[in-house]
Design an enzyme around this catalytic site. Structure first.
Site, PDB file in Angstrom:
ATOM      1  CB  CYS A 338      -0.998   0.005   1.161  1.00 16.28           C
ATOM      2  SG  CYS A 338      -0.418  -0.833   2.608  1.00 16.28           S
ATOM      3  NE  ARG A 367       2.215  -9.722   4.868  1.00 15.49           N
ATOM      4  CZ  ARG A 367       0.897  -9.607   4.752  1.00 15.49           C
ATOM      5  NH1 ARG A 367       0.108 -10.490   5.343  1.00 15.49           N
ATOM      6  NH2 ARG A 367       0.370  -8.618   4.064  1.00 15.49           N
ATOM      7  CD  GLN A 385      -0.415  -9.100  -0.136  1.00 11.95           C
ATOM      8  OE1 GLN A 385       0.127  -8.004  -0.237  1.00 11.95           O
ATOM      9  NE2 GLN A 385      -1.229  -9.404   0.855  1.00 11.95           N
ATOM     10  CG  HIS A 389      -3.915  -0.393  -1.796  1.00 11.30           C
ATOM     11  ND1 HIS A 389      -2.841  -1.082  -2.295  1.00 11.30           N
ATOM     12  CD2 HIS A 389      -4.109  -0.832  -0.538  1.00 11.30           C
ATOM     13  CE1 HIS A 389      -2.385  -1.883  -1.350  1.00 11.30           C
ATOM     14  NE2 HIS A 389      -3.128  -1.762  -0.275  1.00 11.30           N
TER      15      HIS A 389
END
Length: 654
Positions: A338, A367, A385, A389
């Site tokens: 983001c 992560r 991913q 947004h």
RNA sequence: GCCAGCGUAGCUCAGUUGGUAGAGCAGCUGAUUCGUAAUCAGCAGGCCAGGAGUUCGAGUCUCCUCGCUGGCUCCA
């Protein structure tokens, strides 16, 4: 008093036990396998009755609970848990029991004991359970005051039960006794331990008391139970079959991806065929996002640490982030996409006319997930991913969310997935005004209602910055994995001072929606592999067709046929090895190749191929043009099937 | 991260009470030219996850580390 058991009518005396009433009802031969009964028509839709409890005078009708109904299975499994606790208390003096519910496909019971149980213990427990079953101890129910219950559990040293009663609150509790085992329990149960016919203990595991990792680790023993042996065997067989669909196994067999101790746990490496699947899926996604008004963007993998401090990720997720340092500057490896998107938004002043702005990125994130949670492709540390947004005006929020839900609906329909939707509301630890939370939660809920999909509410399970909708898919073993998610966020626009200029010429704060459709490409492909048992739909198959020659005499023609189909955009291989046809067919079949095209002298003469599908069906001799048309039709079939909101025109050609 | 189990050739696995490593498939070489799920023969392939210890001797026993599996907790 008169009791009716479906069509059968039985006269029983007031106060007769439910078990007796049922027995009489069953003599009508209508409900051979009924194991419990239920009073119907008493205003609140019926209550479950314990078989050993007397039938209340208000009872008018008895409905049988069939042993293989969901309700019946719950009763069987929960009773099995009590029987297991009975056995464990006999075998392991000093053990304390905690809770033992029925769960999907089975049951468990949590025990507090001085040492962990071993697989050998499991066998002993199972054996002892058989003894308890053969003793045919009736389950009897009593309702007692809390003082009385506390006294009894104290005498037995069952401190956990007292804690449970304190948590539950209330003055009276029901307790169940079978043999010398007494348990705090709501019921209902089988009439007696002898009514348990088919069960098996499956595994032991640690589990925290009350699910809290700061508290005592208990020993959880899992088992499964069914109405009869046949159903139990069928279930165990299903598990065996499911294991064959495991994407970790198929990933090796089909040569799609690998993990390496040297590379680091949770870091998948994509082999040519696996990467081809990804590429097709990603191409498809880019097209679908463009046609839905998204813009494709891309940010860097590492961004300066200050940015993560500003976003709050550094404070909240530092432990799970990777960091690096270059030229004495601290950088964070992105766990989310983001921030780049917001920086792009901020490069110019946005008008209310510009919104919504939808930015899409196939973003690779890292992560540092806890070591114990890694699971093949389904939970990894390095993944991509299909992230976007949406920055919009508050009045646009509802439509944007609806659009995303429809997008998800289309994609899941394309793959024929069944999925579960969950709406997660405000957690205790959260930021933002009550008004923001209410508005966003309402927007999410309205969208779900508009689309008409069933959903569950997960109270207090939202992200700290906003409510969300999660979409969960099941793997081969029916474990649920979150894939798509739609999250409202009021925090980041604030922290990064995003604004747009409104009709009134003033600055206004936009809302940001984080959303993924597939979720992580890695996880999605893992679930896809299990869903299709490796036999991917033709449009996604890395190898759509393979041409097999009978002898080397056909090699020249086979190569030409391959090149012909390749020129049309299909993914085709030719197996020109000097091997027997049966051998080549077997290999192609094991690789789950949809079109197996056999070429012998006959086919060369006719200028075509003999088509065998992976189902084993033989379509006979076909011309090359006809073959191409069939492959194409097979690619497009899932897109044409009913239930789609848009007509796709996509053959997956790369 | 926590509890438990597991780790032998590329894959699937065998390996007696501790005595110095084995099969099938895959690979390579050769023969075979074959019609819809495995042609035959030969060859090669292992620091038994890694490290430390016990022992005359460890794939087998003990401890530590790493990884995997099943749960628990977590999942922005």
């Amino acid at each position: 008093m008169q009791l009716r058991v479906q069509e059968a009518t039985v006269d029983v005396a007031p106060g007769v036990s439910c078990a007796e009433a049922l027995k009489q009802g069953l003599s009508g031969k209508k409900f051979k396998s009924a194991i419990a009964c239920r009073v119907a028509g008493n205003g609140d839709g019926g209550v479950m009755l314990d078989l050993s409890a007397p039938v209340p005078d208000t009872a008018e009708e008895l409905e049988p609970v069939m042993a293989d109904s969901p309700e019946g299975l719950n009763i069987i499994r929960h009773s099995a848990a009590h029987i297991m606790a009975t056995a464990v208390r006999r075998l392991f003096p000093g053990v304390k029991v905690t809770i033992g519910p029925a769960i999907e496909n089975g049951f468990y019971y949590d025990f507090d004991y001085e040492r962990p149980f071993t697989p050998e213990d499991l066998e002993r427990i199972e054996e002892e359970m058989r003894k308890v079953v053969s003793e045919n101890q009736p389950f009897s129910r009593e309702v007692v005051s809390k003082d009385e219950a506390v006294k009894r559990f104290q005498a037995m040293g069952e401190s956990y039960k007292i804690e449970i009663m304190d948590d539950l609150g209330g003055d009276v509790f029901s307790i169940y006794t079978n043999g010398d085992f007494v348990d705090l329990c709501r019921g209902p149960h089988l009439p007696s331990t002898g009514a348990l016919h088919a069960f098996k203990l499956t595994h032991v595991a640690g589990a925290y008391w009350r699910g809290d990792e700061k508290r005592q680790m208990l020993q959880r023993v899992y088992g499964t139970a069914f109405a009869d042996d046949k159903a139990l065997k069928a279930h165990l067989k299903r598990l065996e079959e499911a294991a064959k669909r495991d994407h970790r196994k198929l990933g090796v067999q089909l040569d799609l991806f690998s993990f390496h101790e040297e590379a680091g746990p949770g870091m998948p490496l994509w082999h040519p065929k696996g990467m081809l699947i990804r590429t097709i899926l990603e191409d498809f996604e880019r097209k679908e996002h463009l046609r839905r008004g998204y813009n494709i963007v891309q940010g860097p993998i590492i961004l300066r640490r200050e940015l993560w401090e500003r976003s709050g990720h550094y404070d909240n997720y530092r432990e799970n982030m990777y960091f690096t340092e270059i030229d004495e500057q601290a950088y964070g490896i992105k766990p989310m996409n983001c921030l780049s998107h917001m920086l792009i938004y901020k490069t110019r002043v946005r008008s209310y006319r510009d919104l919504p702005i939808r930015m899409f990125e196939l973003g690779m994130v890292h992560r540092h997930e806890k070591s114990g949670v890694l699971h093949g492709l389904l939970r990894v540390r390095s993944f991509t991913q299909d992230d976007a947004h949406i920055i919009c005006r508050p009045d646009q929020l509802q439509d944007e969310i609806t659009g995303v839900i429809r997008f998800v609906q289309d994609i899941m329909g394309l793959f024929g997935f069944e999925y579960e939707l969950e709406l997660s509301t405000r957690p205790e630890k959260s930021i933002g005004s009550d008004e923001d939370w209410e508005r966003a939660t309402e927007a999410l809920e309205n969208s779900l209602r508009n689309v008409g999909l069933p959903y569950d509410i997960n109270e207090g399970d939202g992200a700290f910055y906003g409510p969300k909708i999660d979409i969960k898919l099941k793997d081969a073993l029916e474990r649920r994995w979150q894939c798509a998610t739609i999250q409202c966020d009021f925090t980041l626009p604030e922290r990064f001072d995003l604004y747009y200029v409104g009709e009134d010429g003033e600055r206004h704060r936009p809302v940001m929606v984080h959303r993924v459709v597939l979720g992580a490409i890695e996880r999605f492909i893992g679930v896809l592999i299990e869903h299709y048992a490796g036999a991917l739909p033709t449009w996604l198959s890395p190898v759509q067709a393979r041409i097999l020659t009978v002898t080397e005499a056909q090699n020249e023609f086979a190569a030409k046929a391959r090149d012909f189909l390749r020129a049309k955009g299909f993914r085709v291989e030719a197996d020109l090895r000097n091997e027997k046809l049966g051998y080549k067919v077997r290999e192609a079949q094991l690789e789950k190749i949809q079109f197996i095209l056999v070429v012998g002298d006959k086919e060369v003469e006719a200028g075509g191929v003999n088509i065998r599908l992976r189902t084993g069906d033989n379509l006979g001799l076909q011309s090359l043009d006809e073959t191409a048309a069939r492959i194409l039709a097979d690619c497009e079939e899932p897109f044409k099937r009913g239930g789609m909101r848009y007509s796709f025109n996509y053959s997956g050609q790369v």
